[in-house]
Design a protein around this motif. Sequence first.
Motif, PDB file in Angstrom:
ATOM      1  N   LYS A 129       0.823  -1.206   0.000  1.00 46.30           N
ATOM      2  CA  LYS A 129       0.000   0.000   0.000  1.00 46.30           C
ATOM      3  C   LYS A 129       0.862   1.263   0.000  1.00 46.30           C
ATOM      4  CE  LYS A 129      -3.801  -2.129   2.633  1.00 46.30           C
ATOM      5  NZ  LYS A 129      -3.168  -3.425   2.998  1.00 46.30           N
ATOM      6  N   LEU A 130       0.236   2.348  -0.440  1.00 45.00           N
ATOM      7  CA  LEU A 130       0.790   3.674  -0.234  1.00 45.00           C
ATOM      8  C   LEU A 130       0.591   4.065   1.223  1.00 45.00           C
ATOM      9  CD1 LEU A 130      -0.667   5.484  -3.388  1.00 45.00           C
ATOM     10  CD2 LEU A 130       1.656   4.566  -3.118  1.00 45.00           C
ATOM     11  N   LEU A 131       1.260   5.113   1.668  1.00 48.80           N
ATOM     12  CA  LEU A 131       0.947   5.646   2.992  1.00 48.80           C
ATOM     13  C   LEU A 131      -0.491   6.152   2.966  1.00 48.80           C
ATOM     14  CD1 LEU A 131       4.210   7.584   3.939  1.00 48.80           C
ATOM     15  CD2 LEU A 131       3.477   5.317   4.700  1.00 48.80           C
ATOM     16  N   PRO A 132      -1.303   5.810   3.956  1.00 46.15           N
ATOM     17  CA  PRO A 132      -2.739   6.081   3.881  1.00 46.15           C
ATOM     18  C   PRO A 132      -3.119   7.528   4.146  1.00 46.15           C
ATOM     19  CG  PRO A 132      -2.199   5.079   5.989  1.00 46.15           C
ATOM     20  CD  PRO A 132      -0.925   5.073   5.175  1.00 46.15           C
ATOM     21  N   VAL A 155      -4.957   2.013  -7.078  1.00 51.89           N
ATOM     22  CA  VAL A 155      -3.773   2.835  -6.827  1.00 51.89           C
ATOM     23  C   VAL A 155      -3.249   2.611  -5.415  1.00 51.89           C
ATOM     24  CG1 VAL A 155      -2.827   5.179  -6.806  1.00 51.89           C
ATOM     25  CG2 VAL A 155      -4.651   4.571  -8.415  1.00 51.89           C
ATOM     26  N   PHE A 156      -4.107   2.746  -4.408  1.00 53.25           N
ATOM     27  CA  PHE A 156      -3.674   2.673  -3.016  1.00 53.25           C
ATOM     28  C   PHE A 156      -3.026   1.332  -2.706  1.00 53.25           C
ATOM     29  CE2 PHE A 156      -4.891   1.591   1.470  1.00 53.25           C
ATOM     30  CZ  PHE A 156      -3.952   2.392   2.074  1.00 53.25           C
ATOM     31  N   GLU A 157      -3.598   0.247  -3.197  1.00 51.92           N
ATOM     32  CA  GLU A 157      -3.044  -1.090  -2.968  1.00 51.92           C
ATOM     33  C   GLU A 157      -2.053  -1.503  -4.057  1.00 51.92           C
ATOM     34  OE1 GLU A 157      -6.507  -3.559  -2.616  1.00 51.92           O
ATOM     35  OE2 GLU A 157      -6.877  -2.941  -0.536  1.00 51.92           O
ATOM     36  N   LEU A 158      -1.696  -0.568  -4.938  1.00 58.35           N
ATOM     37  CA  LEU A 158      -0.716  -0.812  -5.997  1.00 58.35           C
ATOM     38  C   LEU A 158      -1.093  -2.006  -6.868  1.00 58.35           C
ATOM     39  CD1 LEU A 158       2.572  -0.202  -3.933  1.00 58.35           C
ATOM     40  CD2 LEU A 158       1.214   1.464  -5.215  1.00 58.35           C
ATOM     41  N   GLN A 159      -2.397  -2.199  -7.066  1.00 54.64           N
ATOM     42  CA  GLN A 159      -2.855  -3.339  -7.856  1.00 54.64           C
ATOM     43  C   GLN A 159      -2.393  -3.248  -9.303  1.00 54.64           C
ATOM     44  OE1 GLN A 159      -7.075  -3.973  -7.422  1.00 54.64           O
ATOM     45  NE2 GLN A 159      -7.014  -3.839  -5.192  1.00 54.64           N
ATOM     46  N   ILE A 166       9.948  -7.117  -7.724  1.00 53.06           N
ATOM     47  CA  ILE A 166      10.429  -6.539  -6.468  1.00 53.06           C
ATOM     48  C   ILE A 166      10.129  -5.047  -6.481  1.00 53.06           C
ATOM     49  CG2 ILE A 166      12.471  -6.078  -5.055  1.00 53.06           C
ATOM     50  CD1 ILE A 166      13.693  -8.646  -6.204  1.00 53.06           C
ATOM     51  N   MET A 167       9.541  -4.543  -5.386  1.00 56.90           N
ATOM     52  CA  MET A 167       9.122  -3.140  -5.334  1.00 56.90           C
ATOM     53  C   MET A 167       9.455  -2.538  -3.976  1.00 56.90           C
ATOM     54  SD  MET A 167       5.267  -3.296  -7.024  1.00 56.90           S
ATOM     55  CE  MET A 167       4.521  -4.264  -5.687  1.00 56.90           C
ATOM     56  N   ASP A 168       9.874  -1.278  -3.996  1.00 57.50           N
ATOM     57  CA  ASP A 168       9.934  -0.492  -2.768  1.00 57.50           C
ATOM     58  C   ASP A 168       8.514  -0.017  -2.468  1.00 57.50           C
ATOM     59  OD1 ASP A 168      12.629  -0.862  -2.918  1.00 57.50           O
ATOM     60  OD2 ASP A 168      13.133   1.214  -3.371  1.00 57.50           O
ATOM     61  N   VAL A 169       7.992  -0.396  -1.319  1.00 56.64           N
ATOM     62  CA  VAL A 169       6.603  -0.106  -0.962  1.00 56.64           C
ATOM     63  C   VAL A 169       6.588   0.575   0.405  1.00 56.64           C
ATOM     64  CG1 VAL A 169       4.351  -1.126  -0.444  1.00 56.64           C
ATOM     65  CG2 VAL A 169       5.756  -2.081  -2.284  1.00 56.64           C
ATOM     66  N   LEU A 267       4.875   5.980  -6.807  1.00 55.36           N
ATOM     67  CA  LEU A 267       4.092   5.829  -8.032  1.00 55.36           C
ATOM     68  C   LEU A 267       4.922   6.133  -9.283  1.00 55.36           C
ATOM     69  CD1 LEU A 267       0.707   7.359  -6.816  1.00 55.36           C
ATOM     70  CD2 LEU A 267       1.203   4.947  -7.247  1.00 55.36           C
ATOM     71  N   LEU A 268       5.785   7.124  -9.185  1.00 57.93           N
ATOM     72  CA  LEU A 268       6.667   7.435 -10.311  1.00 57.93           C
ATOM     73  C   LEU A 268       7.600   6.266 -10.607  1.00 57.93           C
ATOM     74  CD1 LEU A 268       7.639  11.159  -9.605  1.00 57.93           C
ATOM     75  CD2 LEU A 268       6.522  10.304 -11.691  1.00 57.93           C
ATOM     76  N   LYS A 269       8.197   5.711  -9.562  1.00 59.75           N
ATOM     77  CA  LYS A 269       9.147   4.619  -9.719  1.00 59.75           C
ATOM     78  C   LYS A 269       8.470   3.371 -10.287  1.00 59.75           C
ATOM     79  CE  LYS A 269      12.923   2.351  -7.266  1.00 59.75           C
ATOM     80  NZ  LYS A 269      13.667   2.267  -5.964  1.00 59.75           N
TER      81      LYS A 269
END
Length: 274
Positions: A129-132, A155-159, A166-169, A267-269
């Motif tokens: 997730k993004l920071l809420p 978007v929020f859950e990066l679906q 591999i992702m920085d989350v 989101l940019l990355k």
Amino acid sequence: MKVTGCIVLYNNDETVLLKAINSFLNTSLDLTLFLIDNSQSDNLKSVNLDERVIYYHNPSNPGFGAAHNIAIKKSVEIGSKYHLVLNPDVYFNKGTLETLLEYMEKHEAVGNVMPKVLYPDGSLQYLCKLLPTPYDWIGRRFNPIKYLVNKRNEVFELQFTGYDKIMDVPYLSGCFMFLRLDAIEKIGGFDEGIFMYGEEADLCRRLIGGGYKTVFYPHVEIYHHFEKGSHKSWRLTKIGIESAIYYFNKWGWFFDSERRKINTKTLLKLGYYK
């Protein structure tokens, strides 16, 4: 190399709990597992008699994060390098810990790593997730327009990422947090002002603020029953709302420049903005 883990207990189903315990112990790594039991009774004391398991009865029930902090402190004292925060309804295959350990050894900037999380039927759980924002934490829960909820979740859950790389989350689930303990020593353990729900968002955020990465690693997987207790109980819903209020009072409600910066960078990355 010492690796520790902790499961916080509260009147758990023994069959489900044993599956979690045995998953952690099914390795040749040098392990210690702490069971911090917040239940009123100590009925779960004899659930596993393995010599690598240390049981603490903690009936004052200070909360999820506070109970985990007890184990984190003990883990530091016995010289552990990595520590797994594990939910009692999670299980996984042999080799999972070894793979994550190898990844952490090669990436010293990573403070927390979470694998792919599946339901027992094999379907994917969206736990990156993004920071809420207040809407993400509170509004989605009560919004009756499912189309809008689903659109935000994309978007929020990066679906949109497909969960295949591999992702920085910035916000990873607390059901399975493989932590670098010197990072936790640097930034502090769980904020004990949060009784339950959202403590992992706060911890991930402080790891990022301390210069560490929080990473989703999809090349191993775990299974999580994921009961969503806060959606089924008014008492747990109330605890969740209280946690949200505490979190936003701490970090900011609608004006949080750091949240905006971290989420935009994420989101940019990940290629959301074309």
